[in-house]
Scaffold this active site. Structure first.
Site, PDB file in Angstrom:
ATOM      1  N   ASP A   1       0.876  -1.165   0.000  1.00  0.00           N
ATOM      2  CA  ASP A   1       0.000   0.000   0.000  1.00  0.00           C
ATOM      3  C   ASP A   1       0.924   1.229   0.000  1.00  0.00           C
ATOM      4  O   ASP A   1       2.142   1.120   0.215  1.00  0.00           O
ATOM      5  CB  ASP A   1      -0.950  -0.012   1.207  1.00  0.00           C
TER       6      ASP A   1
HETATM    7  C1  NOJ Z   1      -3.952   3.995   0.057  1.00  0.00           C
HETATM    8  C2  NOJ Z   1      -5.112   3.055   0.099  1.00  0.00           C
HETATM    9  O1  NOJ Z   1      -5.099   2.344   1.318  1.00  0.00           O
HETATM   10  C3  NOJ Z   1      -5.131   2.070  -1.051  1.00  0.00           C
HETATM   11  O2  NOJ Z   1      -6.305   1.318  -0.984  1.00  0.00           O
HETATM   12  C4  NOJ Z   1      -5.000   2.806  -2.353  1.00  0.00           C
HETATM   13  O3  NOJ Z   1      -5.075   1.905  -3.429  1.00  0.00           O
HETATM   14  C5  NOJ Z   1      -3.688   3.557  -2.354  1.00  0.00           C
HETATM   15  N1  NOJ Z   1      -3.689   4.522  -1.262  1.00  0.00           N
HETATM   16  C6  NOJ Z   1      -3.433   4.291  -3.666  1.00  0.00           C
HETATM   17  O4  NOJ Z   1      -4.301   5.330  -3.805  1.00  0.00           O
END
Ligand code: NOJ
Length: 773
Positions: free
Chosen positions: A300
């Site tokens: 993530d």
């Molecule tokens: C953080 C989020 O937790 C995740 O789900 C997302 O895909 C990423 N940011 C990218 O935006």
């Protein structure tokens, strides 16, 4: 309408069900997904990757497995990103969705870098790109995996057309605490429903195989347990028993991987004390060794560097080492922070990571690029992109989805649809009734407000000539106390127009008094659900409850449409009809109007238990029997512990009866399947949908098992008086579970109860035995 035979395998979580399905554009979806050549030859993929790997320097390898954010919102930011990628220090970018910019960046990667390796462009295509589908929790409420598949097929086509290759979806986190804002992105509380919806989304995004034309890579996330954050607070720690992990939280991921998902995103939080993104057991032992996952794992955003934040890694270099060694293949670098994978060349030189592990990660990323055809077709066809984005067929898929996701919670005296159909005047009231931005919900960045049909617009378009439609927002959606990244970050939100509540409430009540029927649209604003949108209350924000009470007090009929992704606590307000329309997407208002006027009957069902109030959290239907089961409904001394609406609940404009529950075999041996069927009859006077739901309960065994567990469902459309026999198969997997005492999956010799009906309290019951012959 075309018939499509679809095999839905819910893998670990459930039986394989073969159903004959029909949905608009199935033929088109199928044509697209098979229009490219067959999947690439494995040996050819390997040879191409080997040839590239042999030429790469350690810096280029580290770059290849690093993904950078590009918000393209400041010239300096763009310059920095271009410099990084031109120097081959980025193998992937995220957050660009403009086809012109994507094409420009790809030209730089392919023409200016030494090895001419194209970039893999990722994006959060959660519920549509330009055409916005209902939010994922709504799609789960359709209890119809075809809705999920069709929606993500459209999303994939739009994404691929603009030059994107990969989505960070589906989110497969089981969510049992509606305080957690991200409950909106998943399928709710149940692993079986979650697995079915996950598999359908993977199929929609990816098509028949990874690399299908007009499709993109699916990235199930967040591996694993994110939905169980302490107190429902986003990003907080997670502590799960191994029984919950194996029986509830892992199965949707296993199903998605079995369905061929090409990517997995590791989670932010710590799981039982070890950060998920540095967790070798999760990312390697379970995902690779046990499940045989062949794709690549991305972190993530900033989750590799976060190993330092978690006080797990010693420093940024150690964070990179631990993440890679745990099994992370690509780092999604923090938006404005330091990449941990940037330090990998140094760690390689110091022997802290092996050449083999580094090459393995690079190989997986390059394989994805080869399979997606990026070396053959790296660029964007800009004309085709516009054609696909404006394809009117996509809007029909969105409207159909929104119609199928609505859940009718209350309809006293059959108010709907006749009260709307017969009205000569309709008052439409509420701050969300004419808000295009709220109608599409969170996680959208490319929708056009003017393309969104609000509920007010939908009703106006549908009402017959001569019917008066009046509107008042009544009150405001209050601002959050703390802004989220989506309101304050690189994509600032549009400002809300505020009304003077002192006068607008009275005006709204006046309109209700003068109308035959009032439709209220209340709930939470788009930024009040989603990431960084956890909430310590289930109340209607601001003065909406007061507005609701005042409009009900007029004594006129009131239909309440709820727009949100939480079970809201309406206190003692009792409008005659309540329908949850979630955040229904860009065609949401058109769908709502079709439902209100009765062109379509609601058939959605709740994907979570609708708790009475915040104090009941968590409440799940699949709980265990415990001491004094008779007092189960009286576990709080001040109020019943039963929820407002059970899991699986939802009304229709028609009525249905379930009968004749048959278990094909009274006794089976372990490992044998059990056929089950039930008759569903439409006992009302109009064509409508019902969802046949099948639950099991194991009476005794190696471990105590839930009072009920969903193990089958099918949404059927029945004409008045029509009866359909719905067939289910309980597979051995459905009767198998993880027992913490043996630390293994077991299937017991035992007695099972089977229940069938239209929600998790279904009364119709039968039994069967599992016995060794
Ligand atoms: C953080 C989020 O937790 C995740 O789900 C997302 O895909 C990423 N940011 C990218 O935006």
């Amino acid at each position: 309408m075309t018939k499509l035979k679809t095999l839905r395998s819910a893998a670990l979580a459930g039986a394989a069900i073969i159903t004959t399905l029909s949905f608009p554009f199935a033929a088109e979806a199928q044509r697209r997904s098979t229009s490219s050549a067959t999947p690439l030859d494995e040996a050819a993929v390997r040879a191409k990757v080997d040839a590239l790997l042999a030429q790469m320097t350690p810096e280029e390898k580290a770059g290849q497995i690093t993904q950078y954010f590009d918000f393209t919102n400041t010239p300096e930011e763009s310059k920095r990103v271009v410099a990084e990628m031109a120097a081959a220090r980025a193998g992937s970018l995220l957050f660009v969705n403009d086809p012109v910019e994507l094409d420009r960046l790809q030209h730089i990667a392919v023409e200016k870098t030494r090895l001419k390796i194209p970039l893999l462009f990722g994006y959060d295509v959660i519920h549509g790109l330009r055409t916005i589908m209902p939010v994922p929790i709504a799609v789960a409420a359709s209890w119809d995996p075809k809705v999920a598949e069709a929606g993500q097929t459209v999303a994939a086509a739009e994404a691929r057309a603009v030059g994107l290759h990969w989505t960070f979806a589906p989110m497969l986190d089981i969510a049992r605490d509606p305080r957690w804002g991200r409950i909106i992105e998943g399928a709710g509380e149940d692993p079986y429903l979650g697995a079915a919806m996950g598999v359908a989304q993977v199929r929609g995004f990816q098509g028949a195989y990874l690399g299908s034309r007009s499709h993109i890579i699916a990235g199930p996330k967040h591996f694993v347990g994110y939905g169980a954050s302490l107190g429902g607070r986003d990003y907080d720690e997670v502590n799960l028993s191994d029984s919950e992990l194996w029986n509830v939280y892992l199965p949707p991921f296993k199903a998605a991987i079995d369905a061929g998902a090409g990517n997995v995103m590791s989670a932010y939080m710590g799981l039982n004390g070890t950060p998920a993104s540095g967790n070798h057991w999760l990312l390697t032992d379970v995902l690779r060794k046990d499940w045989g996952f062949k794709g690549f794992v991305v972190s993530d955003a900033g989750a590799a560097h976060d190993l330092l934040t978690h006080e797990f890694a010693r420093d940024n270099q150690d964070a990179g080492v631990r993440a890679l060694n745990a099994g992370m293949d690509m780092e999604m670098a923090p938006p404005f922070g330091i990449s941990a994978f940037k330090t990998l060349p140094q760690s390689l030189a110091e022997g802290k990571v092996s050449q083999t592990r580094m090459d393995e990660a690079v190989r997986r990323v390059l394989e994805a690029k080869v399979r997606m055809g990026l070396f053959e077709r790296p660029y964007v066809d800009l004309k085709e992109a516009q054609r696909v984005l404006n394809d009117p067929a996509h809007r029909i898929v969105a409207r159909n989805a929104a119609e199928r996701t609505a859940v009718l919670l209350r309809n006293e005296g059959g108010l709907l649809p006749s009260a709307i159909r017969n009205a000569k005047s309709i008052a439409v009231i509420g701050p969300l009734a004419d808000s295009a931005r709220d109608t599409v919900g969170p996680w959208v960045f490319d929708q056009k407000d003017k393309e969104t049909v609000t509920v007010l617009a939908g009703i106006k378009a549908k009402a017959a000539r001569g019917v008066r439609v009046d509107f008042s927002p009544g009150v405001n959606i209050p601002n959050r106390m703390f802004k989220s990244i989506f309101e304050d970050g690189p994509h600032p939100a549009t400002t809300r127009v505020q009304v003077d509540e002192a006068t607008e409430i009275d005006r709204a009540v006046g309109l209700a008094n003068n109308a035959d029927v009032t439709v209220m649209v209340l709930g939470e604003g788009w930024s009040q659900d989603g990431e960084q949108a956890s909430r310590s209350s289930l109340d209607l924000p601001g003065r909406q409850q007061e507005l609701l009470a005042k409009v009900i007090a007029t004594g006129k009929p009131v239909v309440l449409l709820l727009m949100s992704a939480r079970p809201l606590d309406l206190k003692d307000a009792r409008p005659q009809a309540i329908m949850d329309i979630w955040y229904p997407g860009s065609q949401g208002g058109a769908a709502a109007a079709n439902l209100l006027f009765g062109d379509v009957s609601p058939g959605g069902k709740l994907p979570y238990t609708w708790v009475r109030n915040i104090g009941q959290i968590p409440t799940i239907y699949s709980h265990l029997t415990t001491h004094q089961p008779k007092t189960f409904g009286e576990r709080y001394w001040n109020e019943p512990s039963a929820p407002t609406y059970p899991f699986g609940y939802g009304l229709s404009y028609s009525t249905f009866a379930f009968s004749n529950l048959r278990v094909g075999k009274a006794s089976v041996a372990p490992g044998e399947a059990v056929p089950v069927s039930v008759d569903v009859k439409n006992t009302g006077s109009r064509k409508a949908d019902e969802v046949a739901q099948l639950y099991i309960h194991q009476r005794y065994g190696t471990a105590a098992r839930p009072v009920r567990e969903l193990k089958g469902f099918e949404r059927v459309t029945l004409a008045p008086g029509e009866t359909r026999t719905v067939q289910f198969t309980l597979s051995p997997k459905d009767l198998t579970y993880w027992a913490s005492s043996t630390k293994s999956f077991v299937q017991d010799e035992t007695t099972f109860d089977v229940y069938a009906g239209n929600d998790s309290t279904a009364a119709l019951a039968a039994t069967f035995e599992v016995r060794k012959p």
